[in-house]
Motif scaffolding. Structure first.
Motif, PDB file in Angstrom:
ATOM      1  N   ALA A   3       0.840  -1.191   0.000  1.00  0.00           N
ATOM      2  CA  ALA A   3       0.000   0.000   0.000  1.00  0.00           C
ATOM      3  C   ALA A   3       0.868   1.230   0.000  1.00  0.00           C
ATOM      4  N   ALA A  65      -9.555 -10.814  -3.580  1.00  0.00           N
ATOM      5  CA  ALA A  65      -8.852  -9.538  -3.341  1.00  0.00           C
ATOM      6  C   ALA A  65      -7.643  -9.781  -2.476  1.00  0.00           C
ATOM      7  N   VAL A  80      -6.143  -1.693   3.320  1.00  0.00           N
ATOM      8  CA  VAL A  80      -6.243  -1.440   1.885  1.00  0.00           C
ATOM      9  C   VAL A  80      -6.621  -2.754   1.217  1.00  0.00           C
ATOM     10  N   THR A  82      -7.526  -4.536  -2.258  1.00  0.00           N
ATOM     11  CA  THR A  82      -7.401  -4.403  -3.715  1.00  0.00           C
ATOM     12  C   THR A  82      -8.122  -5.574  -4.366  1.00  0.00           C
ATOM     13  N   ASP A  84      -9.755  -8.035  -7.202  1.00  0.00           N
ATOM     14  CA  ASP A  84      -9.263  -8.515  -8.491  1.00  0.00           C
ATOM     15  C   ASP A  84     -10.049  -7.913  -9.645  1.00  0.00           C
ATOM     16  N   THR A 108      -8.606   2.934  -9.805  1.00  0.00           N
ATOM     17  CA  THR A 108      -7.304   2.486 -10.305  1.00  0.00           C
ATOM     18  C   THR A 108      -6.259   2.711  -9.243  1.00  0.00           C
ATOM     19  N   PRO A 110      -3.686   1.620  -5.906  1.00  0.00           N
ATOM     20  CA  PRO A 110      -3.963   1.646  -4.459  1.00  0.00           C
ATOM     21  C   PRO A 110      -4.065   3.081  -3.983  1.00  0.00           C
ATOM     22  N   PRO A 131      -8.898  -2.803 -11.430  1.00  0.00           N
ATOM     23  CA  PRO A 131      -9.234  -3.270 -10.078  1.00  0.00           C
ATOM     24  C   PRO A 131      -9.719  -2.125  -9.211  1.00  0.00           C
ATOM     25  N   THR A 132     -10.621  -2.428  -8.292  1.00  0.00           N
ATOM     26  CA  THR A 132     -11.138  -1.437  -7.338  1.00  0.00           C
ATOM     27  C   THR A 132     -10.332  -1.523  -6.059  1.00  0.00           C
ATOM     28  N   VAL A 133      -9.836  -0.359  -5.592  1.00  0.00           N
ATOM     29  CA  VAL A 133      -9.069  -0.285  -4.346  1.00  0.00           C
ATOM     30  C   VAL A 133      -9.912   0.419  -3.313  1.00  0.00           C
ATOM     31  N   THR A 135     -10.089   1.646   0.674  1.00  0.00           N
ATOM     32  CA  THR A 135      -9.290   1.903   1.878  1.00  0.00           C
ATOM     33  C   THR A 135     -10.216   2.219   3.038  1.00  0.00           C
TER      34      THR A 135
END
Length: 618
Positions: A3, A65, A80, A82, A84, A108, A110, A131-133, A135
Motif C-alpha cells: 500500500a 482480493a 487497503v 485491492t 481482483d 485504479t 492503491p 481493479p477497485t481499491v 481503503t
C-alpha cells in the motif's frame, strides 16, 4: 503489492489473500486484533471488523482480493483492499461499511489517502475493468504516536494471531451482538431517564416563564408610568431652563450699567489729573478696579451664554480672511504670553483660503481657547494652526495645542458644563468663571461646526474647532471680489518702501504689521497723533494707515495738519476704522484715498488699497 501513501510505500502490518468464505472470517479476526493492538475501544473494533467483512464479501463475489493492514500518519489504522475485479459503486457492502468507518474507493491503483464516505466512491466501476481499491481507516486516540517500534509490535501481534474456525467466529460475533444489544438497551434506558428529566425541566421552565411574564408585565406598567413622570419633569426642566436664561439675560443687562459706572469712577479716582491719593487709597482703588473688571467679564460671559442658549445669537456670515484673523489673534494675545518658558506659536497653511462664517464669533472662540491655554501652561508652548480639512477640502480646522497641565479623563466632558472648573494648583493663581468653554462649544455648533477636546493630565490639551468652509459660497464670493480687484491672475501685488500705521491699539498695529509684511519693506508704528506727525516729518512714508479715534490729537486733526504742510499733503492716507461707513474728511488734494473697516480687513483689501496708492504716484 504494498500500500502507498502520498507517493511513499506504507509498511504492511499483515497481508492476506481473500479467495474463499473462511478468508472473510480470517480478515474479520485480523481486523479486530489489529484494532485492539492499535488502541481502539471495543465498539470501534467491532465497527472496523464488521466494515472489512462487509467489503470482503463484495470482493469475494467479484473474484477475490488482496488485503493489507497498515498503520499511517496522521495516526490511523487502515486496511487497503485491492479487488481482483471491479466492485460496483452501489454495492450494499460498500454502503454499509461507509456508515461504520472512513472509506475511500478508487477505480485504479492503491489509495491510502484521505478519508471519505461511501458516497465519495466516484468512479468505482472504472473503465476497462481496472481493479477497485478500497481503503478503510479509523483514527487512533488523540496523542497516539505512529513509529517503527509500534508497527513492529503490531506486526508481531497479528503474526501470532491464530484464525478461529467459522463456528468459533460466529460465537464471537454473537457475543459481540449480545454486548451491542445490551449497550443499546442501557443507552435506551439512559435516554428515557434523560427525557423524563427534560420534561420535568420543561415544566419548571414554563412555570418560571409564566412568573417572569407576569413580573415583566408589571414592570412594563411601571416603566410606562415612569416615562410619563419623566416627560412631565422634562417639560418642567425645560421651562426652568428657559426661565434661567431669561433671568441671566435680564440680570446681565441690569448689572452691566452699574458695573460700568463703578469702572468709570475708579478710573477717575486714579486719573493723575484728579485729586491725589495716598498710597493706601490708590491700592484700594486699584483693587476695586480689578474686581470690577472681573465682575464685568462675568456679566459679559453670562450675557453671551444666555444669548447662545436662547438662540438669539445670530451669526453674521461673511467671507473671512483667516490670515487676518490669526494676525489679530496674535497681536491681541501675545501680550498675555508673559510667563517665562512659554512660547505662543501661530501657524497658517497658505492653502487654507477664505472661510464663510462670523468673524467676530470665531475670534471670540479662538481668544477664549488660546487665553485658557496660556493661563494653564507653565512650560513649553501654545501652538495655533489653521488648515483646510475634509475629503473635499470643505472644512477648516483650527487646532489649539498646549503643553500645559492637561485635564483628567473624568473632567474632559465636565469642563463644557456651565460654571464647572477642573481643579489644579494653577487655579489658585488664575481667575475664571467656568463659562468660556460652554460658550465656545455652543458658538461652534451655532456656526455649523463642532469643538472637540483631547487631553491628558500632566501632558497638555488639544482643542479642535472644525467649521464648514461653505466652498460654493466662498467660490462665488471669490469670483465677485476678484471682479473688483485691481490684480489680474498672475499679477504681482504692489510693494511700497515704507508704510506708517497709526493706531492706539498695539494688537491692531501687530495685525497690520503682519498684513503688510510682504507688501512693505519697512512698517513704522505710531500710538497717537503727535507720534504720527513726528514720524511723518522724520521719515515720510509712501502710505499712512490712520485710525480716526486717537488719544490727544485725533485722526482728523492729523489729516488737517498734513493738508496744511506742503511736505506732507501729497502722502496718501488710508483711514482704518471700526465702522464701514464713509468717514473721509476733506483736506484738499491730500484727502483719504480709501476707507477700510477693521472688522472686514483682509489681505485682498490691503492689495486693492496699495494698487490705488500706486496709481496715484506721478
Amino acid at each position: 503489492m504494498g500500500a502507498r501513501h502520498h507517493g511513499s510505500p506504507l509498511p504492511e502490518l499483515a497481508t492476506m489473500r481473500l479467495d474463499s468464505e473462511p478468508d472473510v472470517f480470517t480478515a474479520r479476526q485480523l481486523a479486530r486484533a489489529a484494532g485492539a493492538a492499535a488502541g481502539l475501544d471495543g465498539p470501534d473494533q467491532v465497527r472496523f471488523a464488521t466494515a472489512l467483512s462487509e467489503i470482503g464479501r463484495e470482493a469475494l463475489a467479484a473474484g477475490g482480493a488482496r488485503i493489507d493492514f497498515v498503520l499511517r500518519n496522521p495516526p490511523a489504522l487502515a486496511v487497503v483492499l485491492t479487488a481482483d475485479r471491479v466492485i460496483p459503486a452501489d454495492a450494499a457492502g460498500l454502503v454499509a461499511a461507509g456508515r461504520l468507518v472512513d472509506l475511500t474507493v478508487s477505480p485504479t491503483g492503491p489509495a491510502a489517502g484521505g478519508a471519505g464516505g461511501a458516497g465519495g466512491a466516484g468512479g468505482a466501476g472504472g473503465a476497462g475493468g481496472a481493479p477497485t481499491v478500497v481503503t478503510l481507516a479509523k483514527p487512533l486516540a488523540p496523542g497516539a504516536v505512529v513509529d517503527d517500534a509500534r508497527r513492529t509490535r503490531l506486526r508481531q501481534i497479528l503474526a501470532a494471531t491464530v484464525p478461529l474456525s467459522p463456528a468459533d467466529e460466529l460465537r464471537v460475533q454473537n457475543s459481540e451482538l449480545v454486548s451491542a444489544l445490551a449497550e443499546l438497551r442501557d443507552n435506551q434506558n439512559e435516554l428515557l431517564r434523560l427525557n423524563a428529566e427534560l420534561e420535568e425541566t420543561n415544566r419548571g421552565v414554563l412555570a418560571l416563564y409564566s412568573q417572569l411574564s407576569a413580573e415583566l408585565e408589571e414592570t412594563n406598567r411601571g416603566v410606562v408610568a415612569l416615562y410619563g413622570e419623566l416627560d412631565e419633569r422634562g417639560i418642567a426642566l425645560t421651562r426652568a431652563n428657559e426661565a434661567k436664561t431669561r433671568f441671566l439675560r435680564s440680570v446681565s443687562h441690569e448689572l452691566r450699567a452699574p458695573v460700568n459706572s463703578v469702572l468709570g469712577l475708579a478710573r477717575l479716582l486714579l486719573d493723575p489729573a484728579g485729586d491725589s491719593l495716598t498710597d493706601e487709597q490708590r491700592r484700594q482703588v486699584e483693587l476695586i478696579l480689578a474686581s470690577t473688571k472681573d465682575l464685568l467679564t462675568l456679566v459679559n460671559d453670562l450675557l453671551d451664554l444666555s444669548k447662545a442658549e436662547s438662540g438669539r445669537l445670530e451669526p453674521a456670515l461673511e467671507q473671512v480672511d483667516i490670515r487676518a484673523v490669526l494676525a489679530h489673534l496674535d497681536g491681541s494675545l501675545r501680550p498675555l504670553a508673559t510667563r517665562p518658558g512659554v512660547e505662543l506659536v501661530i501657524e497658517e497653511d497658505g492653502e487654507v483660503g477664505p472661510l464663510y462664517t462670523d468673524e467676530t464669533l470665531l475670534g471670540r472662540v479662538l481668544r477664549n481657547l488660546v487665553g485658557n491655554a496660556l493661563k494653564f501652561t507653565e512650560h513649553g508652548e501654545v501652538r495655533v494652526t489653521a488648515a483646510r480639512t475634509g475629503d473635499a477640502g470643505d472644512t477648516v480646522t483650527f487646532v489649539v495645542r498646549d503643553t500645559g497641565i492637561g485635564i483628567s479623563a473624568e473632567d474632559v466632558e465636565q469642563v463644557f458644563e456651565e460654571f464647572y472648573q477642573a481643579r489644579s494648583h494653577l487655579h489658585a493663581r488664575t481667575r475664571g468663571t467656568g463659562l468660556g468653554l460652554p460658550y465656545a462649544r455652543r458658538v461652534c455648533e451655532l456656526l455649523g461646526g463642532r469643538l472637540d477636546l483631547v487631553s491628558e493630565l500632566g501632558r497638555g490639551s488639544t482643542f479642535t474647532v472644525t467649521l464648514p468652509r461653505d466652498a460654493d459660497v466662498c467660490h462665488q464670493a471669490d469670483a465677485e471680489e476678484g471682479a473688483d480687484s485691481p490684480l489680474t491672475p498672475g499679477e504681482a501685488p504692489v510693494r511700497v518702501s515704507t508704510a506708517l500705521v497709526v493706531d492706539d491699539d498695539p494688537a491692531f498695529r501687530m495685525t497690520m504689521r503682519r498684513l503688510l509684511a510682504d507688501r512693505a519693506d519697512r512698517v513704522l508704528e505710531a500710538g497717537d497723533g503727535h507720534e504720527a506727525l513726528a514720524a511723518l516729518h522724520a521719515d515720510p512714508p509712501d502710505v499712512v494707515f490712520l485710525d480716526l479715534m486717537l488719544p490727544g490729537l485725533d485722526g482728523g486733526e492729523v489729516m488737517s495738519t498734513m493738508g496744511a504742510d506742503p511736505a506732507l499733503r501729497d502722502i496718501p492716507v488710508v483711514i482704518v476704522t471700526w465702522s464701514d461707513h464713509d468717514t473721509r474728511r476733506g483736506r484738499g488734494p491730500g484727502s483719504a484715498v480709501a476707507v477700510l473697516a477693521k472688522l472686514t480687513l483682509s489681505q485682498r483689501a490691503i492689495d486693492a488699497v496699495l494698487a490705488r496708492v500706486d496709481a496715484l504716484r506721478p
